[in-house]
Scaffold this active site. Structure first.
Site, PDB file in Angstrom:
ATOM      1  N   GLU A 144       0.794  -1.233   0.000  1.00 60.07           N
ATOM      2  CA  GLU A 144       0.000   0.000   0.000  1.00 60.07           C
ATOM      3  C   GLU A 144       0.826   1.282   0.000  1.00 60.07           C
ATOM      4  OE1 GLU A 144      -3.186   0.580  -0.294  1.00 60.07           O
ATOM      5  OE2 GLU A 144      -3.865  -1.486  -0.343  1.00 60.07           O
ATOM      6  N   SER A 175     -43.605 -31.941  44.273  1.00 62.37           N
ATOM      7  CA  SER A 175     -42.965 -32.673  45.371  1.00 62.37           C
ATOM      8  C   SER A 175     -41.501 -32.314  45.574  1.00 62.37           C
ATOM      9  CB  SER A 175     -43.088 -34.184  45.130  1.00 62.37           C
ATOM     10  OG  SER A 175     -44.434 -34.584  45.247  1.00 62.37           O
TER      11      SER A 175
END
Length: 656
Positions: free
Chosen positions: A82, A366
């Site tokens: 770049e 229960s």
């Protein structure tokens, strides 16, 4: 004439210089956005082993990385392709600008740019992308100014964290994880070349879509590195031939959506920028345990489906209402701390995001009984104390109308007299009602509030577990048994670290309720529930387990709550609309096997966990009626046996 032209040039030059100065003065503070760079960052969630659970983000999926943590080869690759003279120029490259101008003039259009990396960063963060001379001038002026404020390294750090790499990935660290499932330091040269080649045209070079084109672009990077002499011939040849494995994965990578939803709801009010503030959130969750929990629910669900199919074949019925919409939840915690290891909110998150582990309020049935029996023991009873398992009829009024309640045992029988241990082992309803009656409803109710239960009825329906709780809430209440009398509050967040590295930590919350010796008595009975009682399907070889089944009226809810010496797990099955399951689907039939599945698989992964319960020193052992039994100072062995005959041994009874 010459002097006239010279003067004209000077005037024009001064005019241009003045214009540039005024323009610079007008825009110079625009670089503040770059200097004070504060991008949106993904928040990451990790399990207790540091494994990534999920990313959350808003708009941009970005995992920020400091310059010092970026490998040198990444910098070389980027600069090579770049901006080769990046470390030499002052923000702009005059030579490149000259070459570009000549080409643009010849083509009579903008065919070649000359932007340095500094200019590219300015363009991304400050200016528009339109190709106009004024924008290019601003870009150059701001680039020059930026390089007088930031170092080259600081500029590169901002560039590599801000730039878009395609596929929803912002920043190079995110792209490395997304495309290659690697950290930056693990990347090969070819993988680095793919990444640094992407910003030029991220969608076009996206390796998940155009791998050949992406590899060709990467080879340009590698060739450039070789031409510059930054890699040798051997590195060049190896890298040119390499074809890395590419991952095409979701951006969030969410491995536990029920958990992430739950944690997000816990935090979002206190941390408004949670989804984009770059937080690292470390959870107590064990991803392996979470996966086991999901498999445990699915395994029990599939067995229930098979039972239902077999029943319909046998009865030649097409009625599938009993199995439709069946769902479940599981919560597993570390008993001594409350750390949530697994939290499964349903069978399938994609089908339903409703988190039943947290949001669903159900009757425990229960499964409430261990609390009732613990209260009885604390009031002076002993596991060997005898309870009357006999039928009673209760008359009462509702809005002035006389009503009669005649509770039944599951299975339709009653035994007259049996020990407290046997009564809880076999989940006897009638003897439980008599236990509560003898203890006193007010005493039982007050103590249930102490354990955390709310909306408790002020009558004998208290024995049916009719108050509503979520599996997570029930995990908290039940921990009083798993943690030797000290209740722990389940928690899921261990640590939160912000993007500045500042952390806050979360610690367990304890509530001492019962003495260890008293809860050990219940633990010993709940072990019998698994070994010889209603929860034989919960047993796992090689480890001591204790727990209790729970099934509500008409089989609307099925529970199993239990624990090993170090881990507690609560399982629930039912339907969101509160319609009944088939009567075969009890806590012992559908929930207990999921519990066993979880512990069997977890034990295989963690053979180091404690296998046996430790008896407190204040628990004593003796023999009564030829049987070994535990006792404590508060719960001494009974001295007198009382014989009670059932009112009507032949009376037909039914389950309630």
């Amino acid at each position: 004439m010459f002097k006239y032209l010279l003067g004209l040039v000077i005037v024009i030059s001064l005019g241009i210089a003045g214009w540039l100065y005024n323009l610079y003065d007008e825009i110079k503070h625009d670089v503040d956005k770059v200097v004070n760079y504060s991008p949106k960052q993904s928040t990451q969630f990790f399990d207790n082993n540091g494994k990534l659970i999920a990313n959350t983000f808003q708009g941009e999926n970005r995992d920020y990385v400091k310059y010092d943590d970026i490998p040198a080869r990444v910098i070389e690759g980027l600069v090579a392709i770049e901006d080769t003279q990046y470390f030499e120029h002052f923000g702009i490259n005059p030579d490149a600008i000259s070459r570009a101008i000549i080409k643009d003039i010849k083509a009579r259009a903008f065919v070649e740019g000359a932007s340095t990396l500094t200019q590219q960063l300015i363009k991304m963060l400050v200016l528009t992308r339109e190709k106009k001379i004024i924008r290019k001038v601003k870009e150059a002026l701001l680039a020059i100014r930026l390089e007088t404020i930031l170092t080259k390294e600081e500029i590169l750090e901002r560039y590599l964290n801000h730039v878009y790499f395609g596929h929803g990935y912002y920043g190079i660290k995110t792209a490395a994880k997304g495309y290659f499932n690697k950290d930056l330091y693990e990347l090969s040269l070819k993988e680095i070349a793919i990444l640094v080649g992407l910003p030029r045209a991220p969608s076009f070079y996206d390796p998940t879509k155009n791998l050949k084109i992406s590899l060709a672009r990467a080879n340009q990077v590698i060739t450039r590195l070789n031409t510059l002499g930054w890699i040798n011939e051997e590195q060049y040849k190896i890298s040119i031939k390499e074809t890395p494995k590419i991952y095409d994965q979701t951006l969030t990578q969410n491995k536990a959506p029920y958990i992430i939803d739950y944690v997000t709801k816990l935090l979002i009010n206190d941390i408004p920028d949670l989804k984009y503030g770059g937080y690292k959130i470390y959870l107590t969750i064990d991803l392996d345990a979470q996966e086991i929990g999901k498999k445990a629910l699915i395994a029990s669900y599939e067995e229930a489906v098979k039972r239902d199919e077999d029943f319909r074949k046998k009865e030649k019925s097409s009625n599938d209402e009993y199995i439709n919409d069946l769902n479940g939840a599981l919560v597993s915690i570390e008993s001594n701390s409350g750390k949530i290891l697994a939290l499964v909110g349903g069978m399938d998150y994609k089908t339903s995001m409703f988190n039943r582990a947290v949001q669903s309020k159900r009757q425990p049935g229960s499964a409430i009984k261990p609390f009732l029996y613990q209260i009885g023991l604390n009031e002076g009873l002993n596991p060997a104390s005898e309870l009357a398992d006999i039928s009673r009829t209760y008359d009462y009024k509702v809005n002035g109308q006389k009503r009669r309640w005649q509770p039944k045992n599951y299975g339709g029988n009653f035994k007259g007299l049996l020990s407290l241990r046997e009564s809880l082992m076999f989940s006897r309803n009638l003897s439980t009602i008599n236990l509560v009656t003898d203890t006193g409803i007010d005493i039982v109710r007050d103590n249930l509030q102490k354990y955390g239960f709310k909306t408790i009825p002020n009558d004998l329906s208290i024995t049916l577990g009719t108050m509503s709780v979520s599996p997570l809430e029930f995990s908290e209440y039940f921990s009083v048994f798993a943690n030797n009398g000290t209740q722990v509050k389940p928690y899921i967040i261990e640590q939160i670290t912000n993007n500045k590295g500042e952390s806050i930590f979360f610690e367990p919350e304890y509530k001492e309720i019962d003495e260890p010796e008293q809860t050990y008595l219940i633990t010993s009975i709940l072990q019998d529930v698994i070994n010889n009682g209603t929860a034989r399907r919960a047993a796992v070889s090689g480890i001591e387990l204790a727990g209790k089944t729970g099934t509500t009226n008409n089989n609307v809810d099925a529970w199993f709550a239990g624990y090993s010496p170090s881990i507690q797990t609560v399982v629930w099955f039912g339907k969101d609309d509160n319609k009944p399951m088939r009567k075969t689907e009890t806590g012992g039939k559908i929930a207990a096997p999921a519990f066993a599945f979880f512990f069997k698989e977890y034990l295989a992964l963690h053979p180091e966990i404690p296998r046996t319960f430790t008896k407190p020193s204040k628990v004593f052992v003796s023999t009564i009626n030829g049987k070994t039994e535990y006792y404590t100072q508060k719960s001494p062995l009974p001295e007198i046996e009382i014989e009670i005959v059932p009112e009507d041994p032949n009376e037909e009874v039914m389950e309630f």
